[in-house]
Design an enzyme around this catalytic site. Structure first.
Site, PDB file in Angstrom:
ATOM      1  N   LYS A  22     -10.008  -0.822  10.948  1.00 12.87           N
ATOM      2  CA  LYS A  22     -10.199  -1.738  10.268  1.00 12.87           C
ATOM      3  C   LYS A  22     -10.601  -3.038  10.868  1.00 12.87           C
ATOM      4  O   LYS A  22     -10.803  -4.102  10.276  1.00 12.87           O
ATOM      5  CB  LYS A  22      -9.002  -2.125   9.255  1.00 12.87           C
ATOM      6  N   GLN A  36      -4.204  -5.204   7.180  1.00  8.73           N
ATOM      7  CA  GLN A  36      -4.958  -6.093   6.629  1.00  8.73           C
ATOM      8  C   GLN A  36      -5.009  -7.591   7.146  1.00  8.73           C
ATOM      9  O   GLN A  36      -5.823  -8.371   6.676  1.00  8.73           O
ATOM     10  CB  GLN A  36      -4.884  -6.274   4.777  1.00  8.73           C
ATOM     11  N   HIS A  51       0.682  -1.380  -0.009  1.00  7.07           N
ATOM     12  CA  HIS A  51      -0.110  -0.134  -0.140  1.00  7.07           C
ATOM     13  C   HIS A  51       0.858   1.299   0.086  1.00  7.07           C
ATOM     14  O   HIS A  51       1.995   1.227   0.686  1.00  7.07           O
ATOM     15  CB  HIS A  51      -0.589  -0.003   1.313  1.00  7.07           C
ATOM     16  N   CYS A  87      -4.784   2.691  -3.481  1.00 11.01           N
ATOM     17  CA  CYS A  87      -3.784   3.121  -3.000  1.00 11.01           C
ATOM     18  C   CYS A  87      -2.519   2.054  -3.118  1.00 11.01           C
ATOM     19  O   CYS A  87      -1.502   2.035  -1.969  1.00 11.01           O
ATOM     20  CB  CYS A  87      -3.975   3.529  -1.792  1.00 11.01           C
ATOM     21  N   ASP A 105       3.574  -4.779   7.777  1.00  8.34           N
ATOM     22  CA  ASP A 105       2.464  -4.093   7.694  1.00  8.34           C
ATOM     23  C   ASP A 105       1.275  -5.030   7.966  1.00  8.34           C
ATOM     24  O   ASP A 105       0.784  -5.802   7.167  1.00  8.34           O
ATOM     25  CB  ASP A 105       2.310  -3.217   6.378  1.00  8.34           C
TER      26      ASP A 105
HETATM   27  N1  7TS Z   1      -1.261  -1.123   4.906  1.00  7.44           N
HETATM   28  C1  7TS Z   1      -2.503  -1.756   4.224  1.00  7.44           C
HETATM   29  C2  7TS Z   1      -2.013  -3.102   3.752  1.00  7.44           C
HETATM   30  C3  7TS Z   1      -3.639  -1.097   3.708  1.00  7.44           C
HETATM   31  O1  7TS Z   1      -4.604  -1.915   3.231  1.00  7.44           O
HETATM   32  C4  7TS Z   1      -3.941  -0.128   4.229  1.00  7.44           C
HETATM   33  C5  7TS Z   1      -5.178   0.648   3.967  1.00  7.44           C
HETATM   34  C6  7TS Z   1      -2.999   0.800   5.018  1.00  7.44           C
HETATM   35  C7  7TS Z   1      -1.955   0.335   5.215  1.00  7.44           C
HETATM   36  C8  7TS Z   1      -3.326   1.988   5.434  1.00  7.44           C
HETATM   37  O2  7TS Z   1      -4.070   2.096   6.422  1.00  7.44           O
HETATM   38  P1  7TS Z   1      -4.615   3.569   7.252  1.00  7.44           P
HETATM   39  O3  7TS Z   1      -5.505   3.239   8.322  1.00  7.44           O
HETATM   40  O4  7TS Z   1      -3.395   4.020   7.733  1.00  7.44           O
HETATM   41  O5  7TS Z   1      -5.133   4.263   6.333  1.00  7.44           O
HETATM   42  N2  7TS Z   1      -6.200   0.335   3.023  1.00  7.44           N
HETATM   43  C9  7TS Z   1      -6.970   0.745   2.285  1.00  7.44           C
HETATM   44  C10 7TS Z   1      -7.741   0.070   1.474  1.00  7.44           C
HETATM   45  O6  7TS Z   1      -7.464  -0.986   0.926  1.00  7.44           O
HETATM   46  N3  7TS Z   1      -8.786   0.792   1.043  1.00  7.44           N
HETATM   47  O7  7TS Z   1      -8.935   1.913   1.638  1.00  7.44           O
HETATM   48  C11 7TS Z   1      -7.711   1.754   2.385  1.00  7.44           C
END
Ligand code: 7TS
Length: 419
Positions: free
Chosen positions: A233, A210, A129, A375, A207
């Site tokens: 999430k 997910q 991401h 992203c 990371d």
């Molecule tokens: N890493 C992964 C693998 C992700 O899928 C996401 C967000 C992030 C980091 C960042 O998360 P945040 O909470 O810091 O924004 N992924 C997604 C997505 O797949 N659709 O919207 C956000």
């Protein structure tokens, strides 16, 4: 609730805990298939946040009165629960941030600035991401280091083991890699990669944005040096995320932010940092966020992470089966025989139709899915050679009949576009 092994989730009962799942969108019952973007929240989490504000709102770590002591102890308890949830050694290793993105930035700007120099290598993968790419790209630019990517295999579904070895031979300072891809759904062998990275002297950041919401995570077993996640999430509120770091590394690293709370003592020309994890949390924390996340962890523990994982595997297997019966659909990532190495994310493309058109027709049917580059532009645009993809993603509250609704919506799209 005791965890009952090998028993399915009572999805109807779970669904009753999520008020939003009883609402409608465009006049149709809401079918929420975008949990990889953010999960929905059970009433237990919503109530925990609202009760904090209604009953014991006070700042933490300073009150000598009852409601402040209660807020402080619940905030600390939230960290203790999260430490246990990912099997960290202790609460001191859990730093709260705003989200996974901020956690990665904190590592790149602290440990990274201190330990990466000119000519060094930083290794990430081709399925990251943006939040696990850009902070490292900037670190490399600041320091004159090189950012390398572990390539995908021929099927563009998994990391290429040979390329992994070649990249590690460059002896990177850090390997930053996702446990589960938000586009391909692939679950990486993070334990094996960590061992290989440590063997060449690299630190490892995982990371878990997910993975932590969807499967049992054990940072001690993985042996990673850093692990990041986002509360929103995993049934928790937005605005709270976490950075796990091994104690000895966090001890040896200077904080990014400074000010109140992170300091033990300040003289006119002197300072001493507070103990971990507070050294990395300057200013008033997201107290309500921590309390909400605590309730989210209770909820997930009540369901049982093994059952969460089994439920999503079943949905993914069913979704791949149904999708592959629709003409003109291409599915990305591992196939039916790779479901054990797949999280609850299925990206697909309907030939000849833009994914934004697909998402719009889904929207008119009350179905929320994501369309775009997710992203992960280097992966989607450069490696897969696609402008955009459609993606459905699951959580504990999704059902096979919601997959059926998505398939019916695809048939509607095909009828409208005559493909
Ligand atoms: N890493 C992964 C693998 C992700 O899928 C996401 C967000 C992030 C980091 C960042 O998360 P945040 O909470 O810091 O924004 N992924 C997604 C997505 O797949 N659709 O919207 C956000």
């Amino acid at each position: 609730m005791m965890q009952m092994a090998h028993e399915d989730i009572d999805v109807e009962r779970v669904r009753r805990d999520f008020p939003i799942l009883g609402t409608s969108m465009n006049g149709k019952p809401l079918v929420y298939l975008d949990s990889a973007a953010t999960s929905q929240k059970p009433i237990q989490v919503i109530d925990a946040i609202s009760n904090y504000y209604k009953e014991y709102n006070a700042n933490i770590h300073r009150g000598i009165y009852q409601i402040s002591e209660r807020a402080t102890s619940e905030y600390i308890e939230s960290k203790e629960k999260l430490a246990k949830f990912i099997n960290a050694g202790e609460m001191a290793e859990i730093v709260y941030t705003r989200n996974a993105t901020e956690s990665i930035n904190v590592v790149a700007l602290t440990w990274g600035n201190e330990n990466v120099g000119k000519g060094d290598h930083i290794l990430i993968s081709d399925m990251e991401h943006h939040s696990n790419i850009v902070p490292w790209m900037l670190l490399a630019e600041r320091k004159g280091a090189t950012l390398d990517y572990i390539k995908l295999d021929g099927a563009k579904a998994e990391l290429d083991p040979k390329n992994l070895e070649e990249q590690l031979a460059k002896k990177p300072k850090i390997v930053a890699i996702t446990q589960a891809s938000n586009v391909l759904g692939t679950i990486n062998d993070i334990k094996g990669i960590t061992k290989m990275a440590h063997d060449v002297g690299a630190k490892v950041l995982v990371d878990g944005a997910q993975s932590a919401p969807h499967m049992a995570v054990d940072v001690k077993d993985i042996d990673c040096d850093f692990f990041v996640l986002s509360g929103h999430k995993m049934l928790g509120p937005t605005g709270i995320g976490a950075l796990y770091g091994k104690r000895e590394i966090l001890e040896a690293t200077e904080p990014l932010f400074s000010g109140g709370d992170m300091i033990r003592s300040v003289r006119h020309n002197e300072h001493a940092w507070n103990d971990l994890p507070w050294k990395f949390e300057a200013g008033t924390s997201d107290i309500a966020g921590g309390i909400g996340l605590s309730a989210a962890i209770d909820y997930l523990n009540g369901v049982g992470m093994d059952r969460v994982r089994d439920h999503e595997k079943k949905l993914v297997r069913y979704a791949i089966e149904r999708l592959s019966q629709v003409g003109g659909v291409r599915i990305f990532g591992l196939g039916q025989d790779g479901v054990d190495r797949r999280c609850g994310v299925v990206s697909f493309k309907l030939d000849g139709i833009h994914p934004h058109d697909v998402a719009q027709i889904f929207d008119s049917e009350g179905i929320a899915i994501r369309a775009g580059h997710h992203c992960a532009m280097p992966l989607v645009t450069e490696t897969l050679g696609e402008g955009a993809l459609s993606r459905i993603s699951f959580y504990i509250y999704n059902t096979e009949s919601e997959v059926d609704a998505a398939i019916a919506a695809i048939e509607t799209v095909r009828r409208i576009f005559k493909v």
